[in-house]
Structure formats: structure tokens, C-alpha cells
Design a protein around this motif. Structure first.
Motif, PDB file in Angstrom:
ATOM      1  N   LEU A  85      33.757  39.566  32.297  1.00  0.00           N
ATOM      2  CA  LEU A  85      33.102  38.556  33.132  1.00  0.00           C
ATOM      3  C   LEU A  85      31.655  38.337  32.706  1.00  0.00           C
ATOM      4  N   CYS A  86      30.941  39.421  32.422  1.00  0.00           N
ATOM      5  CA  CYS A  86      29.515  39.265  32.097  1.00  0.00           C
ATOM      6  C   CYS A  86      29.300  38.829  30.657  1.00  0.00           C
ATOM      7  N   LYS A  87      30.232  39.176  29.766  1.00  0.00           N
ATOM      8  CA  LYS A  87      30.057  38.793  28.364  1.00  0.00           C
ATOM      9  C   LYS A  87      30.646  37.415  28.057  1.00  0.00           C
ATOM     10  N   LEU A  88      31.699  37.035  28.774  1.00  0.00           N
ATOM     11  CA  LEU A  88      32.413  35.811  28.423  1.00  0.00           C
ATOM     12  C   LEU A  88      32.249  34.686  29.439  1.00  0.00           C
ATOM     13  N   ALA A 129      39.327  31.784  32.528  1.00  0.00           N
ATOM     14  CA  ALA A 129      39.845  33.141  32.731  1.00  0.00           C
ATOM     15  C   ALA A 129      39.226  33.824  33.944  1.00  0.00           C
ATOM     16  N   GLU A 130      38.194  33.236  34.535  1.00  0.00           N
ATOM     17  CA  GLU A 130      37.444  33.894  35.606  1.00  0.00           C
ATOM     18  C   GLU A 130      38.308  34.295  36.796  1.00  0.00           C
ATOM     19  N   PRO A 131      39.189  33.428  37.344  1.00  0.00           N
ATOM     20  CA  PRO A 131      39.982  33.829  38.514  1.00  0.00           C
ATOM     21  C   PRO A 131      40.848  35.057  38.269  1.00  0.00           C
ATOM     22  N   GLU A 132      41.499  35.128  37.105  1.00  0.00           N
ATOM     23  CA  GLU A 132      42.354  36.285  36.815  1.00  0.00           C
ATOM     24  C   GLU A 132      41.522  37.551  36.624  1.00  0.00           C
ATOM     25  N   LEU A 133      40.376  37.401  36.010  1.00  0.00           N
ATOM     26  CA  LEU A 133      39.505  38.561  35.835  1.00  0.00           C
ATOM     27  C   LEU A 133      38.968  39.052  37.172  1.00  0.00           C
ATOM     28  N   LEU A 134      38.708  38.146  38.089  1.00  0.00           N
ATOM     29  CA  LEU A 134      38.262  38.546  39.431  1.00  0.00           C
ATOM     30  C   LEU A 134      39.353  39.291  40.174  1.00  0.00           C
TER      31      LEU A 134
END
Length: 1019
Positions: A504-507, A481-486
Motif C-alpha cells: 500500500l505504501c510503496k505502490l 489493487a487498493e481495495p484487495e490490499l485493504l
């Protein structure tokens, strides 16, 4: 709306209409606090007002917004709280079975219900009402949170976790999440759970909550290993925990009835708090973590009316101990009211005035409103902007507000003639409304959680239930999920950036994204980063040292708070650096410093002294001394308290600060301030003695001599306060003189019988036939005391035939001035123990008893108990009658002022009624008077006290500490009792306001009284 269009909306085609912050084509409107009439004014009868079709008659809306009815009775009744799920369905908690033992209303044996309301055809009105859960154990629940297939229900003493395991909209599983919280069906117990941006649950309870136990019945321990109970915390509290109820943190305490904490995307908390009714002290708070909010004295736990040095001049401020070091300031005080549900609106559908702001229900004033805030130093300022105001129908009682998936507001209307206390005048009605810009269709976008994009889309929703589902989906996607969250992080919308950060910081990677956030240009993102670092238990001190270089007061506030509970070697130096940045004006920052130094004051203050050689030299350093809680600050407090360059009024704050420091050094320092007897020095001597321990004074010859000298210079209340505290035997002759001269004779007589030496003098005087007049004055002084000592004196005199008839008569009359005495009088009358010619005096003595049954029973012994009063017309007729306000004021003065105040006139016993007309219409006023048991205000319940000496006392507990109880009795008299003298305490089931108050009134008097009360409105 056509079915075809409805289908398109439900498929999510016009996503531009969604109220979430990223959906930039959403409807916008210019900020405005102007109002427009929702309907053309017309004159409606009371019956017509109650019809659902007329429910919006008289409503005024903020410019650009309209309100429409979503659902009414019989689809729902008595909604206490609501939530809106990701499909736009409204979940309603009903409270039909609300306090039946008090209201005498009928009940459903099946129990209360959780109802789901759904608009199936997209026309903005609910078409279907289904029952999710109903059970006899469900009794007037106060909070609901829909988290996917789990529903959390707050119902003191429990928090229920209901699970729909098969997706049929029926609860299949019921578990206890928490328990042991306050009493059953108590309005001041557990309130709603809220899903936060950090993946945690936030919740609170009011001052009846008292403790928190887990599912197994064990007291919950917080993040510092402290049990959540009165041993460590007091009154209303705010909490945070994991979704499974673990890792509970206590985030704030000492509220009264804080109702529904609201959390924004940065993790900042807001809530409302209700005052003791009638004191115009309702407030809105920014919840600074670990703060004390001042409802009760932080040290003694005494109630706010208790006298203290540097007491606030205005009652609304006095109510919250705002002059005390250690009390976090209020964001906004809104006067009277009965505040309930609150949210932070983070959508784009409503006008910009309301975006990112609190939206709140105030049923006491029939309004839904917002409190737009602006940063001010380390704190905030706020104003009131109404959204929906009902100006014609006082039955409109907005109980809760939520944000739907499209960004519109959904409002629950309890709809009742009364609000607050334990009152419920209507069981058959309840409404749900929707607020949105004009001509905005109601819909919910279809959410797809099979893809990361869909989960991130849901995370941006203005609807909390949708955000929860997005979070849960992202938890399963993990690193992918990191790219979409960024993308969301870089979108430019700061609140959405904050939501992306938490995920981002929790997951994904806590340390990495915390450190990125801490270098962001936006102070709010930095603050979120520091908050996350604390939750993740990272090396917080390194981050604080980095951020402490900032000059942004909001960032510095969070740095100070982040030191709370940390006693490592570095903390004191970091704290001292932060303390040197205090400007002497920002109370928010000062209290943040106090929170940071809590349990570490010795080290922190020592480090501060290394940076500030003379902490009495500037306003800023003097404030640090005032706020400090360490023996090392005592000498500086003493210097400031005796500094003649500062006015004595300003110095009172330093004397008050002594109360928050423990230890022999404090007492010895205060003792050293006792010098001379000049007018100013006498004030200093008095203040010093008032802040010393009583036993210390009595064992110190110097302190005792100074006390005697000071008492000689005092008169009236000041003299009696000190003498009552220390009970010096040498002062008994002066007390007798005060009784004989009529100088506060009740207080003087009561002070006399508290000490063995004084009691001996009283008995000698009563036994002296030559001092009969003084003896009668003493009897009148002690008659309302109700303690065993005074009762024994009166009982002996009544039955002693060697006494003069005058003394026996006055003793008989005086016996009826206390609850214990009244009980004895009734018993003696029944047992024929009062001689016939004294019976009229016995009956006269109880004629003003607050208990109507006592008055009626006693009057039977005069043989004239037959009532000639005509029965009043029915309520439906009474509310249509117009009275005379001026005549009503006279009726109030004759019947009600013995217990209630209006604009400072009358006795301070029951709730103040200066603005009661803003809260209750005519129907509500009649109900409150005719059925007082159905509307007992919290804090005004009567208590029966059984004393260890065998006597009983009844009244309202104004204050209770470990050592002392202040008991209010009708007439506004305060009885001060030692807690150690009380054997047991039991709350009364009935109101102390007598029933049948209107039985003795003519129709005209009753109507005039209500006309007067209805005229008492907020100006």
C-alpha cells in the motif's frame, strides 16, 4: 499419489493445505523440540552410507515432521544454494568446478550448471532435471534468487543477471549486475539475494567481499554518498537495493562470513556469522541497521586476538569485540560450526514453534535448526530447536533451505566428508530433501495474475518467488489493487498485514499509509511504518517525535536508528530525549542510540548534558558517556576512569573508550591522569600511557618520566609490551639482563634489535669473546625473527672464520629458524658454501621447517634421505580401522601440537581442534591431514612477505592495520612488523600445514591419531 489427485492439487482445489499464513486450515502441531528416529537404526558400512537409498538413515526429526528425498545424484551434484519457484520447482546451483587448483579434482570444461528439478506427477519426488544455464564462466556460484524470468546468481567477483526472454527455461541473456567483489571462487564473497517485503533486494557478502562495483566497474556509493570499499566500511556487509541494483544502502558491517541475510515481513533482518575456525564463536545476529558487529577493531581494524584494554575473558566473546563501545551485541552464540543458508519461515504448515522464526542450515554439525526469538527490551533472546539432525552420517552437509509454495521446507545437501575451508572430498553426490508434517502431499497452487485477487493471494505465499510475482503484478494494477490490499490489511494476521502495508505504501500512497501504520496498535507495524518513511524519504523527524513518546523499547530503538545520518538542528534534542529513556541495562538500545548519534555526537551529547547535569551519577548516564564519541565526553571518561568508588576492573571499560575518541584534548586529559606511584595509581598510569599516542608520549617530558617510572615497576610481558611500544633507549641494559637471565629472551632480544641503540649493544656483545655465552643467548633470541637485521647478523657470523667454532656453529643452526634463513641454508648447501663439519648443524636447524620440501632437500646433504616408511593402506581401508584414543593423543602431541590446540593445550597457530570430531568423520580427518592444500580454513592462509630490507617472511596474518602487521609463524610465535616495512605480500597457494605428515607414521599411529581427532566432539 494418483495422477487424478495430482491434477486436482495443481489446479489449486485444496487451497486449505497451502502453508501461507492466511490459509488457516493448514496443518498445525503443538510446539516440541523432541525428536523421533526417521528410520530403524541399523549398522551400515561406509559404502552403504553413501547410497541415496540410505541417505536418511540415522536422521532424527522434530516431533510431527518427516523428511523425504526429493532428488539425489545423478539428477544433481554438489549443490551450494537453491531456490524454489512459484511452481514448486527447485533451482539448484552446482559447484563441480570447486577450487580445482587446490583440491586437484577434475573439472567440467563446460562449466558449472544451474539445474531445475521438477516433480511432474505430484509424488513428492523430482522426475525431471533440466539445465537452465551452463557456461565455463560459471565457477562454483554461491547464491541464486529466482525472480520471475530473471535469475540472480552470486559468484564473486560478479553478480550475474540471467534472463529467460522466451519462457523455455533457458537463459537467453546474461548481464552483470555488480562486480569487483572479492576473489574468484571465494566462500567469503557474495552470497544470496533475497526479495524483501518492501519490494527491495537484500544481500550480503563476507569479509573477502571488500568492495562493491556496478556493471560499469565503478565503485558503488551508498545512501550517504560513501563508496562501498575498505575506505569507509570493513569486513562482511549487508545491503539493500532496488530491483535494478540502484540506490544501494549499506545496512551493517564488520561481520566475518555472514551468510544469506533473511528478512521477515516487518523488514527485520537476521543472519548467521562464522568465527575464525575453532574458536567456538559462531553467532546468530539480529541486524540492527547501520550497526558495527565487531569482527575487527572498529578504529585500528586489528584482529580480535590483538591485546586491548578490557579484553573479554572468553574467546567466543572476545572474537566479536563485545566489550567495545559501538559493537552491536550478538543475538545467540552457537559454539563451533560452519553456518550457511537461512530463511524466516512465515507459513502455517510447520508446527507453531517454527512459525515466524529463522530456519537455518548448520553443515558443520549436520543439522537444520531454528532459533525461536522473543523480544527482550530493544533486542531479542533466542534458543536453538533442531528440526532435522543427522546422527549417523557426517557427510550430511545441509547447505541451504527454502520454503516451497505449500509451506514445506526444501533442503539442499552438499553431501561431502568435509565442510568449510576450500575442501571438496566428493564430486559425485548431492541431495535435495523435503520436510513437512507426515502424509502432506507436495504441490503448488495455480496462481492467477490476471486479477488483483490472484496477485494479493500470491503476496501471502510462504514462498518468496511467489510473493515476488504477486508484487510485480500489483505494481501493474496500481491504485485498483487498493481495495484487495485493504482486505488483507484488515485480515487480523499481523505478518500479512505488514505485507499489505508495504504494498500500500510503496505502490498506492506512501504518506497516507505510513501515517496509518504509525498509529497502529501493533508495535511491529509502527516499526514497519517508520522504516517505510525512511525509504520513501518522508519527513521522518516528525514521525520520530510522535513515536518517541512511546515506552516500547523496540519502537524507541527504531526512533534512534532513524536519526542516523541526519544532522539537522532538531536531531540533537530528539536524540537527547531518547537517551534519557535508556535504563542502563539494555545494550541493544544503547547501541541504537550510538547509531543515531553517529557523525553528530558533538551536538547530541551537548543536548544530553542540558538534560543530565552530572552524567557520571547513574549507570545509565555512565553508559552514555562510555558510548559517546566526542571531546566533550573526555572529562567525564577521565572522572569515571579514576573514580575509586568503582573497582579498577570495571573502570577498564572507560580507558578503552578513550581509543574511540580522536584529538589533542583526549591526550592532554590522559596525561593529566599521571600522578604518583601507588599500586593503583601505577595501574592508572599504565592504562593512561597505553591509550596515548606514541609520538605524544615521546615529546612530553612528563609523559616520558612517568613511563620510565612505570616501566621500573613492571616485569615480564607487561614490561615488554610497553617497552616494545615506546623503545626507550634507557631500557636497553635491562633488556640485555632479561636475555642473560632467560626472562622472555626472544621478546627481549627482538626489542633490542628494533632500535639503533639496542642493535649497537647486541653487536658489541657478539663481538666480545668474553661474552660468548651471552652472544649465543642473543642468537637464539633473534633466530626466528627473519628480518634483515637478524639475518645479516647470523650470515656474518656463519662466514667469519675469525669467530670461534661455537659461535659459527650456533649461528648456522639458528639460521634455519626462519623462512628467509631456511632459503639461505638451502642455497648455501647447494653452492657448497657451508664447510663440511657444519653441515649437520645447518640441516638440524631446518629440521622443523613447516615446508616439507625444505626438510627433504636439506636432509639430502647428510646422505641418508632414503625413507624406510611403508606406504599407508588406502583410505577406504583406513576408515574401517579402530584406533586407540589415548595413543592417538600422544601422536597428536608429538606431531600436531606445535601448530594446533586441543582444549587449550598446544600452540595457537592453526585452527583449534577441540571440537573437530563434530565437524569431520574419519574420512574427512584423513583427507584433511593427507591433503591439507584442499582444505585451508579462511583466515589461516599462509602469506609470503617481501620486506623492503630484502628479507622475506612467511606465516599467517593474525592482524593487519594501516601501521602494523602481526604475523603468526609455526610454533605460535607472533612477529610484529611495521606495515611500512613491507614491500609486497602474496598469499600462498599451499597450506602451511605440511603435506606428507602421515608419511612418517606407521599404520597404527595414523589410525590412532584419527581416532583421537574423531573423539573431539562438542559436549
Amino acid at each position: 499419489m494418483s495422477n487424478k489427485l495430482s491434477k486436482k492439487l495443481r489446479l489449486g482445489i485444496p487451497a486449505m493445505l497451502i502453508g501461507g499464513a492466511l490459509f488457516t486450515t493448514a496443518y498445525q502441531n503443538s510446539p516440541s523440540s523432541r525428536f523421533i528416529n526417521h528410520y530403524v537404526d541399523s549398522v551400515l558400512s561406509e559404502t552403504q552410507k553413501r547410497l541415496p537409498d540410505n541417505s536418511l538413515e540415522g536422521v532424527k526429526m522434530a516431533d510431527g515432521l518427516e523428511v523425504k528425498t526429493f532428488a539425489t545424484e545423478p539428477m544433481l551434484i554438489n549443490p551450494t544454494d537453491i531456490d524454489v519457484d512459484a511452481r514448486g520447482r527447485v533451482w539448484v546451483l552446482e559447484a563441480y568446478n570447486y577450487r580445482p587448483n587446490i583440491t586437484l579434482n577434475p573439472t567440467r570444461k563446460e562449466g558449472d550448471r544451474i539445474v531445475i528439478l521438477e516433480d511432474k506427477d505430484g509424488d513428492g519426488k523430482a522426475d525431471e532435471s533440466k539445465i537452465f544455464y551452463q557456461d565455463a564462466s560459471l565457477n562454483s556460484p554461491l547464491g541464486i534468487a529466482v525472480l520471475g524470468n530473471v535469475v540472480l546468481v552470486s559468484q564473486s567477483p560478479y553478480v550475474w543477471k540471467l534472463t529467460d526472454t522466451d519462457g523455455d527455461d533457458k537463459a537467453d541473456k546474461k548481464e552483470v549486475l555488480f562486480q569487483g567483489i572479492g576473489g574468484e571462487q571465494h566462500d567469503h564473497g557474495m552470497h544470496t539475494f533475497v526479495f524483501g517485503p518492501d519490494g527491495k533486494l537484500y544481500f550480503n557478502f563476507g569479509n573477502e567481499g571488500r568492495q562493491l562495483k556496478d556493471a560499469a566497474g565503478n565503485l558503488v556509493k551508498d545512501q550517504f554518498g560513501k563508496e562501498i570499499s575498505p575506505k569507509n566500511y570493513q569486513e562482511g556487509m549487508v545491503f539493500r537495493c532496488n530491483l535494478d541494483g540502484s540506490e544501494v544502502e549499506c545496512l551493517g558491517q564488520n561481520f566475518r562470513n555472514n551468510y544469506e541475510v533473511a528478512v521477515d515481513s516487518y523488514g527485520t533482518m537476521w543472519q548467521s556469522d562464522n568465527d575464525d575456525d575453532g574458536n567456538k564463536g559462531v553467532r546468530i545476529n539480529y541486524v540492527m541497521e547501520y550497526g558495527d558487529y565487531g569482527y575487527k577493531d572498529a578504529i585500528t581494524h586489528a584482529s580480535w586476538p590483538s591485546n586491548r584494554t578490557n579484553i573479554e575473558e572468553e574467546i567466543p566473546k572476545r572474537h566479536w569485540h563485545l566489550n567495545d563501545p559501538g559493537t552491536v551485541p550478538n543475538l545467540l552464540q552457537t559454539g563451533s560450526g560452519s553456518p550457511t543458508g537461512m530463511i524466516v519461515y512465515e507459513g502455517n504448515l510447520l508446527p507453531s514453534t517454527f512459525q515466524g522464526q529463522m530456519i537455518h542450515c548448520e553443515p558443520g554439525h549436520n543439522v537444520v535448526r531454528s532459533y525461536p526469538v522473543q523480544k527482550a527490551g530493544a533486542g531479542y533472546t533466542a534458543e536453538i530447536v533442531n528440526i532435522m539432525k543427522q546422527e549417523k552420517d557426517q557427510w550430511f552437509r545441509p547447505a541451504d533451505v527454502c520454503v516451497a509454495p505449500d509451506g514445506s521446507l526444501i533442503v539442499a545437501d552438499w553431501y561431502d566428508p568435509g565442510v568449510g575451508g576450500h575442501q571438496a572430498g566428493d564430486q559425485t553426490r548431492g541431495r535435495i530433501y523435503r520436510i513437512a508434517p507426515k502424509n502432506t502431499p507436495y504441490y503448488a497452487p495455480v496462481l492467477d495474475f490476471s486479477k488483483v485477487q490472484g496477485a494479493v493471494f500470491a503476496l501471502q505465499s510462504p514462498n518468496i518467488a511467489s510473493r515476488y510475482l504477486g508484487w510485480e503484478a500489483l505494481t501493474k494494477f496500481g491504485k485498483s489493487a487498493e481495495p484487495e490490499l485493504l482486505k488483507l490489511w484488515n485480515s487480523g494476521n499481523q505478518r500479512m498485514k505488514a505485507r499489505a502495508f508495504w504494498a500500500l505504501c510503496k505502490l498506492i500512497d506512501g504518506k497516507k499509509y505510513v501515517e496509518i501504520a504509525l498509529t497502529d496498535a501493533n508495535p511491529d507495524i509502527k516499526i514497519a511504518g517508520l522504516r517505510a518513511a525512511r525509504q520513501l524519504k518522508l519527513n521522518v523527524l516528525d514521525y520520530v517525535k510522535q513515536l518517541a513518546k512511546s515506552n516500547d523499547p523496540q519502537i524507541l530503538r527504531e526512533c534512534a536508528i532513524a536519526l542516523h545520518g541526519n544532522t539537522s538542528m532538531e536531531v540533537a534534542s530528539i536524540w537527547a530525549d531518547l537517551a534519557t529513556k535508556y535504563d542502563g541495562k539494555d545494550r541493544w538500545y544503547l547501541e541504537a542510540l550510538g547509531i543515531g548519534a553517529s557523525d553528530n555526537w558533538d551536538a547530541c551529547f551537548s543536548a544530553y548534558l542540558k538534560k543530565v547535569s552530572d552524567p557520571t551519577s547513574t549507570p545509565a548516564s555512565r553508559d552514555i558517556v562510555w558510548r559517546a564519541r566526542t571531546n566533550e565526553s573526555v572529562r567525564f571518561l577521565a572522572s569515571l576512569a579514576t573514580d575509586s568508588h568503582i573497582s579498577l576492573k570495571e573502570r577498564l571499560r572507560y580507558f578503552r573508550a578513550f581509543d574511540f575518541i580522536k584529538g589533542k584534548e583526549k591526550s592532554e586529559t590522559l596525561l593529566s591522569l599521571l600522578r604518583g606511584n601507588s599500586p593503583e595509581q601505577n595501574e592508572i598510569n599504565k592504562l593512561s600511557l597505553n591509550h596515548l599516542d606514541v609520538d605524544f608520549v615521546k615529546t612530553s617530558p612528563l609523559a616520558k618520566q612517568s613511563l620510565s617510572t612505570l616501566l621500573a615497576s613492571l616485569n615480564g610481558k607487561e614490561y615488554l609490551e610497553l617497552q616494545t611500544k615506546y623503545l626507550l633507549p634507557e631500557e636497553n641494559p635491562r633488556l640485555m639482563s632479561m636475555v642473560s637471565k632467560g626472562e622472555m629472551p626472544r621478546q627481549a632480544a627482538e626489542a633490542l634489535i628494533k632500535s639503533p641503540e639496542g642493535l649497537m649493544i647486541v653487536k658489541q656483545t657478539i663481538n666480545d669473546p668474553k661474552k660468548e655465552n651471552l652472544a649465543i643467548q642473543l642468537l637464539n633470541g633473534i633466530k626466528s625473527n627473519g628480518g634483515q637485521t637478524s639475518i645479516d647478523i647470523l650470515k656474518t657470523l656463519m662466514s667469519d672464520k675469525t669467530r670461534s667454532a661455537t659461535i659459527r656453529r650456533e649461528a648456522t643452526r639458528a639460521m634455519g629458524d626462519s623462512d628467509t634463513g631456511q632459503n639461505l641454508i638451502l642455497a648455501y648447501l647447494k653452492e657448497n658454501k657451508i664447510q663440511k663439519d657444519f653441515i649437520p648443524f645447518a640441516v638440524e636447524g631446518v629440521s622443523k621447517a613447516w615446508r616439507r620440501n625444505v626438510r627433504i632437500e636439506a636432509s639430502k646433504y647428510l646422505g641418508n634421505s632414503t625413507s624406510t616408511n611403508k606406504k599407508l593402506p588406502p583410505l577406504a581401508e583406513l576408515v574401517t580401522l579402530k584406533g586407540d584414543v589415548k595413543k592417538g593423543a600422544a601422536v597428536f602431541a608429538a606431531n600436531c601440537s606445535v601448530c594446533h590446540q586441543v582444549n587449550g593445550e598446544g600452540m595457537d597457530f592453526g585452527p583449534k581442534l577441540s571440537e573437530i570430531g563434530s565437524k569431520l568423520g574419519k574420512d574427512g580427518q584423513y583427507l584433511a591431514i593427507m591433503f591439507p592444500d584442499a582444505g585451508i580454513g579462511f583466515g589461516y592462509e599462509g602469506w609470503d612477505l617481501k620486506m623492503k630490507d630484502g628479507s622475506t617472511m612467511s606465516g599467517i596474518i593474525a592482524s593487519k592495520t594501516e601501521t602494523d602487521i602481526s604475523l603468526k609463524i609455526p610454533g605460535g610465535i607472533i612477529q610484529n612488523i611495521k606495515t611500512s616495512a613491507v614491500k609486497s605480500m602474496k598469499m600462498m597457494n599451499n597450506s602451511m600445514m605440511p603435506t606428507g605428515l602421515m608419511d612418517g607414521m606407521s599404520k597404527e599411529e595414523a589410525v590412532d591419531l584419527v581416532e583421537f581427532l574423531t573423539s573431539l566432539k562438542r559436549k
